[in-house]
Motif scaffolding. Structure first.
Motif, PDB file in Angstrom:
ATOM      1  N   PRO A 449       0.832  -1.211   0.000  1.00  0.00           N
ATOM      2  CA  PRO A 449       0.000   0.000   0.000  1.00  0.00           C
ATOM      3  C   PRO A 449       0.866   1.261   0.000  1.00  0.00           C
ATOM      4  CG  PRO A 449      -0.724  -1.553   1.691  1.00  0.00           C
ATOM      5  CD  PRO A 449       0.593  -2.049   1.183  1.00  0.00           C
ATOM      6  N   LEU A 450       0.253   2.358  -0.415  1.00  0.00           N
ATOM      7  CA  LEU A 450       0.970   3.631  -0.527  1.00  0.00           C
ATOM      8  C   LEU A 450       1.586   4.073   0.792  1.00  0.00           C
ATOM      9  CD1 LEU A 450      -1.199   5.878  -2.876  1.00  0.00           C
ATOM     10  CD2 LEU A 450       1.226   5.355  -3.137  1.00  0.00           C
ATOM     11  N   LEU A 451       0.845   3.935   1.872  1.00  0.00           N
ATOM     12  CA  LEU A 451       1.302   4.438   3.164  1.00  0.00           C
ATOM     13  C   LEU A 451       2.014   3.361   3.985  1.00  0.00           C
ATOM     14  CD1 LEU A 451      -1.857   6.552   4.082  1.00  0.00           C
ATOM     15  CD2 LEU A 451       0.271   7.328   3.010  1.00  0.00           C
ATOM     16  N   GLY A 452       2.405   2.268   3.324  1.00  0.00           N
ATOM     17  CA  GLY A 452       3.100   1.202   4.036  1.00  0.00           C
ATOM     18  C   GLY A 452       2.163   0.183   4.630  1.00  0.00           C
ATOM     19  N   LYS A 453       0.986   0.586   5.031  1.00  0.00           N
ATOM     20  CA  LYS A 453      -0.013  -0.315   5.604  1.00  0.00           C
ATOM     21  C   LYS A 453      -1.363  -0.001   4.984  1.00  0.00           C
ATOM     22  CE  LYS A 453      -1.267  -2.274  10.109  1.00  0.00           C
ATOM     23  NZ  LYS A 453      -0.741  -3.609   9.817  1.00  0.00           N
ATOM     24  N   TYR A 454      -2.136  -1.048   4.706  1.00  0.00           N
ATOM     25  CA  TYR A 454      -3.423  -0.861   4.031  1.00  0.00           C
ATOM     26  C   TYR A 454      -4.378  -0.091   4.939  1.00  0.00           C
ATOM     27  CZ  TYR A 454      -7.262  -1.943   0.863  1.00  0.00           C
ATOM     28  OH  TYR A 454      -8.288  -1.847  -0.041  1.00  0.00           O
ATOM     29  N   ASP A 455      -4.919   0.983   4.396  1.00  0.00           N
ATOM     30  CA  ASP A 455      -5.828   1.841   5.154  1.00  0.00           C
ATOM     31  C   ASP A 455      -7.264   1.422   4.851  1.00  0.00           C
ATOM     32  OD1 ASP A 455      -7.257   3.783   6.430  1.00  0.00           O
ATOM     33  OD2 ASP A 455      -6.205   5.493   5.529  1.00  0.00           O
ATOM     34  N   ASN A 459     -10.399   3.753  -0.284  1.00  0.00           N
ATOM     35  CA  ASN A 459     -10.697   2.794  -1.341  1.00  0.00           C
ATOM     36  C   ASN A 459      -9.399   2.232  -1.928  1.00  0.00           C
ATOM     37  OD1 ASN A 459     -13.498   2.964  -1.151  1.00  0.00           O
ATOM     38  ND2 ASN A 459     -13.568   4.798  -2.456  1.00  0.00           N
ATOM     39  N   ILE A 460      -9.540   1.142  -2.691  1.00  0.00           N
ATOM     40  CA  ILE A 460      -8.371   0.435  -3.213  1.00  0.00           C
ATOM     41  C   ILE A 460      -7.508   1.337  -4.105  1.00  0.00           C
ATOM     42  CG2 ILE A 460      -9.765  -0.498  -5.122  1.00  0.00           C
ATOM     43  CD1 ILE A 460      -6.794  -2.289  -3.477  1.00  0.00           C
ATOM     44  N   THR A 461      -8.146   2.198  -4.899  1.00  0.00           N
ATOM     45  CA  THR A 461      -7.373   3.062  -5.799  1.00  0.00           C
ATOM     46  C   THR A 461      -6.579   4.117  -5.030  1.00  0.00           C
ATOM     47  OG1 THR A 461      -9.395   4.366  -6.090  1.00  0.00           O
ATOM     48  CG2 THR A 461      -8.855   2.770  -7.811  1.00  0.00           C
ATOM     49  N   GLU A 462      -7.017   4.422  -3.807  1.00  0.00           N
ATOM     50  CA  GLU A 462      -6.282   5.376  -2.974  1.00  0.00           C
ATOM     51  C   GLU A 462      -5.208   4.683  -2.143  1.00  0.00           C
ATOM     52  OE1 GLU A 462      -9.874   8.510  -2.027  1.00  0.00           O
ATOM     53  OE2 GLU A 462      -9.858   6.584  -0.988  1.00  0.00           O
ATOM     54  N   ASN A 463      -5.246   3.337  -2.136  1.00  0.00           N
ATOM     55  CA  ASN A 463      -4.279   2.572  -1.348  1.00  0.00           C
ATOM     56  C   ASN A 463      -3.080   2.099  -2.156  1.00  0.00           C
ATOM     57  OD1 ASN A 463      -4.639   1.882   1.601  1.00  0.00           O
ATOM     58  ND2 ASN A 463      -6.751   1.612   0.899  1.00  0.00           N
ATOM     59  N   VAL A 608     -21.224  -2.280  -1.527  1.00  0.00           N
ATOM     60  CA  VAL A 608     -20.384  -2.874  -2.563  1.00  0.00           C
ATOM     61  C   VAL A 608     -20.630  -2.136  -3.874  1.00  0.00           C
ATOM     62  CG1 VAL A 608     -19.901  -4.962  -3.867  1.00  0.00           C
ATOM     63  CG2 VAL A 608     -20.399  -5.110  -1.429  1.00  0.00           C
ATOM     64  N   ASP A 609     -19.549  -1.671  -4.475  1.00  0.00           N
ATOM     65  CA  ASP A 609     -19.645  -0.907  -5.721  1.00  0.00           C
ATOM     66  C   ASP A 609     -18.378  -1.155  -6.517  1.00  0.00           C
ATOM     67  OD1 ASP A 609     -19.977   0.831  -7.780  1.00  0.00           O
ATOM     68  OD2 ASP A 609     -20.285   2.617  -6.558  1.00  0.00           O
ATOM     69  N   LEU A 610     -18.524  -1.836  -7.656  1.00  0.00           N
ATOM     70  CA  LEU A 610     -17.343  -2.159  -8.463  1.00  0.00           C
ATOM     71  C   LEU A 610     -16.697  -0.908  -9.049  1.00  0.00           C
ATOM     72  CD1 LEU A 610     -15.966  -4.860  -9.193  1.00  0.00           C
ATOM     73  CD2 LEU A 610     -16.986  -4.659 -11.434  1.00  0.00           C
ATOM     74  N   GLY A 611     -17.405   0.194  -9.007  1.00  0.00           N
ATOM     75  CA  GLY A 611     -16.820   1.453  -9.458  1.00  0.00           C
ATOM     76  C   GLY A 611     -15.587   1.837  -8.667  1.00  0.00           C
ATOM     77  N   VAL A 612     -15.434   1.257  -7.461  1.00  0.00           N
ATOM     78  CA  VAL A 612     -14.232   1.508  -6.653  1.00  0.00           C
ATOM     79  C   VAL A 612     -12.989   1.079  -7.421  1.00  0.00           C
ATOM     80  CG1 VAL A 612     -13.005   0.769  -4.568  1.00  0.00           C
ATOM     81  CG2 VAL A 612     -15.431   1.328  -4.446  1.00  0.00           C
ATOM     82  N   LEU A 613     -13.064  -0.085  -8.079  1.00  0.00           N
ATOM     83  CA  LEU A 613     -11.915  -0.569  -8.852  1.00  0.00           C
ATOM     84  C   LEU A 613     -11.674   0.277 -10.097  1.00  0.00           C
ATOM     85  CD1 LEU A 613     -12.489  -4.420  -8.638  1.00  0.00           C
ATOM     86  CD2 LEU A 613     -10.756  -3.088  -7.456  1.00  0.00           C
ATOM     87  N   HIS A 614     -12.693   0.977 -10.543  1.00  0.00           N
ATOM     88  CA  HIS A 614     -12.550   1.847 -11.716  1.00  0.00           C
ATOM     89  C   HIS A 614     -12.175   3.274 -11.321  1.00  0.00           C
ATOM     90  CE1 HIS A 614     -15.552  -1.059 -13.830  1.00  0.00           C
ATOM     91  NE2 HIS A 614     -14.329  -1.554 -13.761  1.00  0.00           N
TER      92      HIS A 614
END
Length: 686
Positions: A449-455, A459-463, A608-614
């Motif tokens: 993850p970006l910050l070293g640990k999964y937040d 959302n996944i795109t921000e991690n 749940v929203d698959l738009g998170v992955l998009h």
């Protein structure tokens, strides 16, 4: 070998080609020679087993003097072909060759040494480079001013030239119109990754191919090459005459390990040789009712837990068979998996084990990988010839490529994988070489993850530091989190300490790594058909997810539908079934749902929203729409610049934005180019 001996040997080999019968009583080579004209064939492959059964004396001569025997074989082939098709025999007389198949004297590339110079050997390896095909002078005509010709046969790369004309002692020059040329190519073979001793660099050898062998082997092919070991002076510095020479091989025949690149049949690596006893044992294992769970526990048994990840990797190694439609369109069968997780969650260990157990697997780290190293590159050889060199995804064709530290790669290098992951090919256009190589590869990637640990509040795109187009090309994405849980932590600690204390597993896996590899290689032979029940189950799930009237709508795309089919098919192959039944479809849906509930949940709404992955969940889309509505209202019909403070105030008044979120949206919109700063603190839309 004298001319008399050569003539006698040619006569004996001619009898062999005309009279050898197989077990069915058919004239094996006479029939093949009769078909050569119809298929425009210039060479004939002779099985070494047939030659040894016919004459052990000729077999010994082939080992001691391959050049003499192969020349005699060419003469015998010409004489036999002349009886069937005299016109075609004259046409290909200079190109007629006999190639030796199933040659038993096999060596590894590191075992080819000075003792084998002039001997016929067979080596296995991987083609990593291939030069362009060029004409090579076979017979050069030299002409003097008086019109006399002198023909000189060429053996080495350097031209052999007569000093003077033999008849008039005058100066001679090359006459290209009277000279004869053959096709010539250099390929580089390298040891197979699985044959490499620990801690050793791979050995390689340059192979010269001529006549109809050129353009036969492409980068990424795994081949068995039969050829004669030659020696030549190292031409790195041609001006300096040194005692240093180097070995090369002159190719006589190429056989492909498990099939040919581009074949419709699924091919596997020869890493795991499956005997009849192995096949019986594999079928017995598959008949156990709990075989699926046991297979999962046999993958990386030194890693505690992570059953969902292990199951996904198993299905990824098996994959689905690639389908080719009537019009030539191909449907991808490979499954791509991404693991995003905290440090110390055994991601790298899982990747390394998967690369070891896969019938064909490569492991690489993103930190030291470039676009050329992953796909393909065009380089200039020492001899000045442009050569095409294969990268990891080409070398791992129809296998598994594990890329660790995926997020550490440079953006321009990572973008080279877009074509590979969707189109299953790798295109190169450089240095006069334009080629498209097969890269039918499953990508198993891991990143931090970006910050070293999964937040969990992002959302996944921000991690992860990955672009959305690449993220959506993964069929399965899992977040591996390290959460303190007393019971689980105790089991993990006992598991690790027990392995260190005893060197064995507390519960022995059902299959060891060799047997698991053989099982996986065997299961890839199956091509199951989807049953109507399984199709209906996947159809119902897809339509449910696409239901616009549903409040918990998930915008799935046909890309996810194909992923479900691949997962269900892979499970059926793993269980050695000929039909994909409803249980396979349900398990594929379960894995997909598991992914959705870990990385597909919009943290702002909890839905749940698959738009998170998009990169744009429903909550973000509604906020973005509100953002632009407020911006347009402040800008007015004259499109005046909007002050940042006023925009933040109006967004906060709407109740859907805090001041911090408003500032973040402004920064993001400015970075994306949807608004731009005309002067300090004032923005306009393009």
């Amino acid at each position: 070998m004298t001319e008399v001996t050569t003539a006698k040997l040619s006569e004996e080999l001619e009898f062999f080609l005309k009279g050898f019968k197989d077990k069915s009583g058919i004239y094996k080579y006479r029939e093949k020679i009769g078909q050569m004209k119809a298929v425009n064939q210039k060479s004939l492959v002779v099985d070494h087993h047939d030659l040894a059964a016919y004459s052990q004396e000729i077999e010994r001569k082939l080992m001691d003097d391959p050049d003499g025997v192969l020349r005699a074989f060419s003469d015998a082939l010409y004489s036999t072909l002349k009886l069937e098709h005299p016109d075609y025999a004259e046409k290909i007389k200079a190109h007629a060759r006999v190639r030796i198949g199933n040659y038993p004297v096999q060596r590894t590339l590191r075992d080819v040494d000075a003792e084998l110079i002039g001997k016929l050997v067979s080596v296995s390896g991987m083609v990593v480079r291939a030069s362009e095909v060029k004409p090579l002078a076979d017979l050069i005509a030299f002409k003097c001013p008086n019109g006399h010709y002198d023909y000189v046969e060429q053996q080495e790369l350097a031209i052999r030239k007569p000093v003077r004309c033999r008849q008039c002692n005058d100066v001679v020059e090359i006459d290209l119109t009277k000279s004869k040329f053959i096709d010539f190519q250099i390929v580089r073979m390298q040891e197979l990754p699985e044959d490499l001793p620990p801690g050793q660099l791979p050995h390689y050898s340059d192979i010269t191919l001529t006549h109809d062998l050129v353009d036969n082997a492409r980068p990424g092919d795994r081949i068995i090459l039969t050829g004669v070991v030659r020696i030549e002076q190292d031409y790195e510095n041609p001006k300096t005459k040194m005692r240093l020479f180097r070995l090369r091989m002159e190719g006589n025949n190429i056989e492909f390990l498990g099939g040919r690149l581009g074949d419709k049949d699924v091919r596997t690596s020869e890493r795991f040789v499956i005997t009849q006893e192995d096949e019986v044992q594999i079928k017995r294992i598959a008949s156990n009712p709990d075989v699926y769970d046991r297979l999962i526990s046999s993958l990386a048994p030194h890693i505690y837990g992570h059953d969902i990840l292990k199951e996904s990797v198993l299905l990824q190694i098996i994959g689905s068979s690639q389908r080719e439609l009537e019009d030539g369109a191909k449907i991808r069968g490979d499954i791509n998996v991404l693991l995003v997780g905290d440090p110390g969650t055994a991601k790298s260990e899982l990747l390394k084990y998967a690369a070891r157990v896969a019938p064909r697997g490569l492991y690489t780290s993103g930190r030291g990988s470039t676009a050329a190293g992953l796909t393909a590159a065009v380089i200039r050889d020492k001899s000045g010839i442009m050569m095409l060199e294969a990268g990891a995804v080409v070398l791992g064709d129809q296998g598994l490529v594990c890329i660790d530290e995926f997020d550490k790669m440079k953006a321009e290098d990572r973008s080279a994988l877009h074509e590979v992951m969707e189109q299953q090919s790798c295109s190169v256009a450089k240095g006069g070489i334009v080629a498209t190589l097969n890269a039918r590869t499953s990508i198993l990637a891991a990143c931090n993850p970006l910050l070293g640990k999964y937040d969990p509040f992002r959302n996944i795109t921000e991690n992860v530091n990955l672009p959305v187009p690449l993220l959506t090309r993964f069929d399965l994405v899992f977040a591996v989190r390290d959460e303190p849980q007393r019971e689980t932590d105790a089991h993990v600690a006992r598991h690790i300490l027990g392995i260190h204390r005893t060197g064995t597993y507390a519960v022995a896996p059902m299959l060891d790594i060799d047997m698991l590899g053989k099982y996986l290689a065997y299961s890839k032979r199956f091509v199951p058909v989807i049953s109507q029940e399984a199709e209906d189950k996947i159809f119902e799930y897809y339509m449910q997810m696409r239901n616009v009237e549903s409040e918990d709508m998930i915008t799935v795309t046909p890309r996810q539908l194909e992923a479900l089919v691949r997962l269900a098919t892979a499970r059926a192959r793993l269980l050695l079934k000929d039909t994909v039944d409803i249980s396979d479809a349900e398990r594929a849906i379960y894995l997909f749902n598991n992914m959705l509930h870990t990385v597909g949940v919009d943290v702002r709404t909890g839905k749940v929203d698959l738009g998170v992955l998009h990169g744009m969940p429903q909550s973000e889309r509604s906020k973005m729409q509100l953002f632009f509505d407020v911006f347009n209202a402040l800008s007015g019909t004259e499109k005046n610049p909007v002050e940042e403070k006023a925009l933040i105030t109006e967004l906060a008044k709407s109740g859907k934005f805090t001041e911090e979120e408003a500032k973040t949206f402004i920064t993001k919109a400015n970075r994306n180019g949807t608004i731009y700063e005309v002067k300090s603190g004032f923005y306009k839309r393009p």
